[in-house]
Scaffold this motif. Structure first.
Motif, PDB file in Angstrom:
ATOM      1  N   PRO A  24     -20.797  -3.327   1.856  1.00  0.00           N
ATOM      2  CA  PRO A  24     -19.448  -2.750   1.538  1.00  0.00           C
ATOM      3  C   PRO A  24     -19.900  -1.506   0.675  1.00  0.00           C
ATOM      4  CG  PRO A  24     -19.976  -4.873   0.214  1.00  0.00           C
ATOM      5  CD  PRO A  24     -20.958  -4.728   1.240  1.00  0.00           C
ATOM      6  N   LEU A  25     -21.225  -1.403   0.194  1.00  0.00           N
ATOM      7  CA  LEU A  25     -21.455  -0.065  -0.358  1.00  0.00           C
ATOM      8  C   LEU A  25     -22.826   0.327   0.121  1.00  0.00           C
ATOM      9  CD1 LEU A  25     -20.603  -1.059  -4.318  1.00  0.00           C
ATOM     10  CD2 LEU A  25     -19.502   0.542  -2.948  1.00  0.00           C
ATOM     11  N   PRO A  26     -22.989   1.717   0.215  1.00  0.00           N
ATOM     12  CA  PRO A  26     -24.521   2.223   0.532  1.00  0.00           C
ATOM     13  C   PRO A  26     -25.280   1.794  -0.150  1.00  0.00           C
ATOM     14  CG  PRO A  26     -22.677   3.925   0.641  1.00  0.00           C
ATOM     15  CD  PRO A  26     -21.936   2.868  -0.354  1.00  0.00           C
ATOM     16  N   CYS A  27     -25.444   1.481  -1.299  1.00  0.00           N
ATOM     17  CA  CYS A  27     -26.379   0.881  -2.299  1.00  0.00           C
ATOM     18  C   CYS A  27     -26.747  -0.409  -1.978  1.00  0.00           C
ATOM     19  CB  CYS A  27     -26.140   1.117  -3.752  1.00  0.00           C
ATOM     20  SG  CYS A  27     -24.871  -0.072  -4.471  1.00  0.00           S
ATOM     21  N   ALA A  28     -25.953  -1.223  -1.401  1.00  0.00           N
ATOM     22  CA  ALA A  28     -26.243  -2.493  -1.157  1.00  0.00           C
ATOM     23  C   ALA A  28     -26.563  -2.788   0.274  1.00  0.00           C
ATOM     24  CB  ALA A  28     -24.861  -3.357  -1.451  1.00  0.00           C
ATOM     25  N   MET A  47     -14.472  -2.678   5.665  1.00  0.00           N
ATOM     26  CA  MET A  47     -13.439  -3.126   6.481  1.00  0.00           C
ATOM     27  C   MET A  47     -13.681  -2.624   8.191  1.00  0.00           C
ATOM     28  SD  MET A  47      -9.504  -2.104   6.351  1.00  0.00           S
ATOM     29  CE  MET A  47      -9.363  -2.586   4.607  1.00  0.00           C
ATOM     30  N   LEU A  48     -13.325  -3.587   8.891  1.00  0.00           N
ATOM     31  CA  LEU A  48     -13.610  -3.490  10.164  1.00  0.00           C
ATOM     32  C   LEU A  48     -12.686  -2.561  10.757  1.00  0.00           C
ATOM     33  CD1 LEU A  48     -15.289  -4.839  12.681  1.00  0.00           C
ATOM     34  CD2 LEU A  48     -12.941  -6.165  13.056  1.00  0.00           C
ATOM     35  N   SER A  49     -13.381  -1.300  11.522  1.00  0.00           N
ATOM     36  CA  SER A  49     -12.513  -0.314  12.189  1.00  0.00           C
ATOM     37  C   SER A  49     -12.001  -0.992  13.382  1.00  0.00           C
ATOM     38  CB  SER A  49     -13.650   0.873  12.428  1.00  0.00           C
ATOM     39  OG  SER A  49     -14.315   0.433  13.769  1.00  0.00           O
ATOM     40  N   GLN A  50     -10.772  -0.045  13.893  1.00  0.00           N
ATOM     41  CA  GLN A  50     -10.227  -0.401  14.656  1.00  0.00           C
ATOM     42  C   GLN A  50     -11.041  -0.274  16.031  1.00  0.00           C
ATOM     43  OE1 GLN A  50      -7.049  -1.261  14.718  1.00  0.00           O
ATOM     44  NE2 GLN A  50      -7.038  -1.854  16.771  1.00  0.00           N
ATOM     45  N   LYS A  51     -11.954   0.642  16.203  1.00  0.00           N
ATOM     46  CA  LYS A  51     -13.109   0.802  17.326  1.00  0.00           C
ATOM     47  C   LYS A  51     -13.716  -0.547  17.433  1.00  0.00           C
ATOM     48  CE  LYS A  51     -16.530   3.924  18.759  1.00  0.00           C
ATOM     49  NZ  LYS A  51     -17.255   5.041  18.377  1.00  0.00           N
ATOM     50  N   ALA A  52     -14.309  -0.988  16.338  1.00  0.00           N
ATOM     51  CA  ALA A  52     -14.931  -2.366  16.533  1.00  0.00           C
ATOM     52  C   ALA A  52     -14.220  -3.242  16.881  1.00  0.00           C
ATOM     53  CB  ALA A  52     -15.632  -2.538  15.018  1.00  0.00           C
ATOM     54  N   LYS A  53     -12.946  -3.352  16.505  1.00  0.00           N
ATOM     55  CA  LYS A  53     -11.960  -4.474  16.671  1.00  0.00           C
ATOM     56  C   LYS A  53     -11.602  -4.533  18.222  1.00  0.00           C
ATOM     57  CE  LYS A  53      -7.421  -6.453  15.391  1.00  0.00           C
ATOM     58  NZ  LYS A  53      -6.219  -6.156  14.822  1.00  0.00           N
ATOM     59  N   TRP A 113     -25.919  -5.810  -7.207  1.00  0.00           N
ATOM     60  CA  TRP A 113     -26.357  -7.111  -7.291  1.00  0.00           C
ATOM     61  C   TRP A 113     -25.289  -8.199  -6.405  1.00  0.00           C
ATOM     62  CZ3 TRP A 113     -23.677 -11.207  -9.799  1.00  0.00           C
ATOM     63  CH2 TRP A 113     -24.184 -12.330  -9.707  1.00  0.00           C
ATOM     64  N   LEU A 114     -23.911  -7.860  -6.884  1.00  0.00           N
ATOM     65  CA  LEU A 114     -22.996  -8.674  -6.031  1.00  0.00           C
ATOM     66  C   LEU A 114     -22.638  -8.212  -4.679  1.00  0.00           C
ATOM     67  CD1 LEU A 114     -20.877 -10.982  -6.423  1.00  0.00           C
ATOM     68  CD2 LEU A 114     -19.140  -9.237  -7.285  1.00  0.00           C
ATOM     69  N   MET A 115     -22.461  -6.943  -4.669  1.00  0.00           N
ATOM     70  CA  MET A 115     -22.332  -6.364  -3.205  1.00  0.00           C
ATOM     71  C   MET A 115     -23.448  -6.801  -2.279  1.00  0.00           C
ATOM     72  SD  MET A 115     -19.431  -5.217  -3.252  1.00  0.00           S
ATOM     73  CE  MET A 115     -18.872  -6.359  -4.364  1.00  0.00           C
ATOM     74  N   THR A 116     -24.877  -7.060  -2.540  1.00  0.00           N
ATOM     75  CA  THR A 116     -25.860  -7.401  -1.684  1.00  0.00           C
ATOM     76  C   THR A 116     -25.543  -8.947  -1.146  1.00  0.00           C
ATOM     77  OG1 THR A 116     -27.236  -8.005  -3.543  1.00  0.00           O
ATOM     78  CG2 THR A 116     -27.512  -5.861  -2.720  1.00  0.00           C
ATOM     79  N   GLN A 117     -24.863  -9.577  -2.204  1.00  0.00           N
ATOM     80  CA  GLN A 117     -24.626 -10.923  -1.960  1.00  0.00           C
ATOM     81  C   GLN A 117     -23.628 -11.091  -0.944  1.00  0.00           C
ATOM     82  OE1 GLN A 117     -24.731 -13.968  -5.088  1.00  0.00           O
ATOM     83  NE2 GLN A 117     -25.435 -12.271  -6.348  1.00  0.00           N
TER      84      GLN A 117
END
Length: 151
Positions: A89-93, A1-7, A114-118
């Motif tokens: 979305p996950l450190p492993c991806a 999720m995008l942080s407020q700082k990045a936004k 596999w899905l999170m890398t996509q």
């Protein structure tokens, strides 16, 4: 999720992109007021963006900020990575900050990874192919007027 700082960083950069490639500098107070960003938080964000070469800053009476590069050369992906880190979305991806999940026996066989890398690749594809110039064109196409500041 995008942080407020990045936004906030993206909103400030898009506003600065509206000012064009001139030498005009925009005061931090003007950015904070126009984009409704807490000034102290914005100061920290702009220092970080300057440190990474996205902004030019000048101190003093005639000081302020402007983009250090053309808006077309600054992508959403670059900004988000600078502020929030990896896009996965996950450190492993993560492509650059891979860290296996503690409860995973085999990351290569993991269907969640596999899905999170996509998801990571699709997200990076969108964010890396859209620049501040694209966002500015969108803003102007909606009828939003650029705000020019008298320096």
């Amino acid at each position: 999720m995008l942080s407020q700082k990045a936004k906030y960083a993206l909103r400030a950069l898009i506003m600065l992109a509206e000012q064009g490639n001139g030498d005009d500098l925009i005061l931090i107070a003007d950015i904070a007021e126009r984009e409704n960003i807490p000034r102290k938080f914005l100061e920290a964000i702009l220092v970080e963006l300057r440190k990474h070469g996205l902004l030019y800053a000048k101190r003093g009476k005639s000081g302020g900020y402007r983009l250090a590069r053309p808006p077309a050369d600054i992508t959403f992906g670059e900004v988000i990575r600078l502020i929030d880190g990896h896009l996965a979305p996950l450190p492993c991806a993560s492509k650059f900050s891979f860290k296996p999940c503690e409860d995973c026996g085999d990351p290569e066989a993991c269907s969640v990874r596999w899905l999170m890398t996509q998801v990571r690749d699709a997200t990076a594809g969108v964010l890396d192919n859209h620049s501040l110039a694209d966002a500015l064109r969108h803003r102007l196409s909606t009828g939003a007027m650029a705000m020019n500041f008298d320096i």
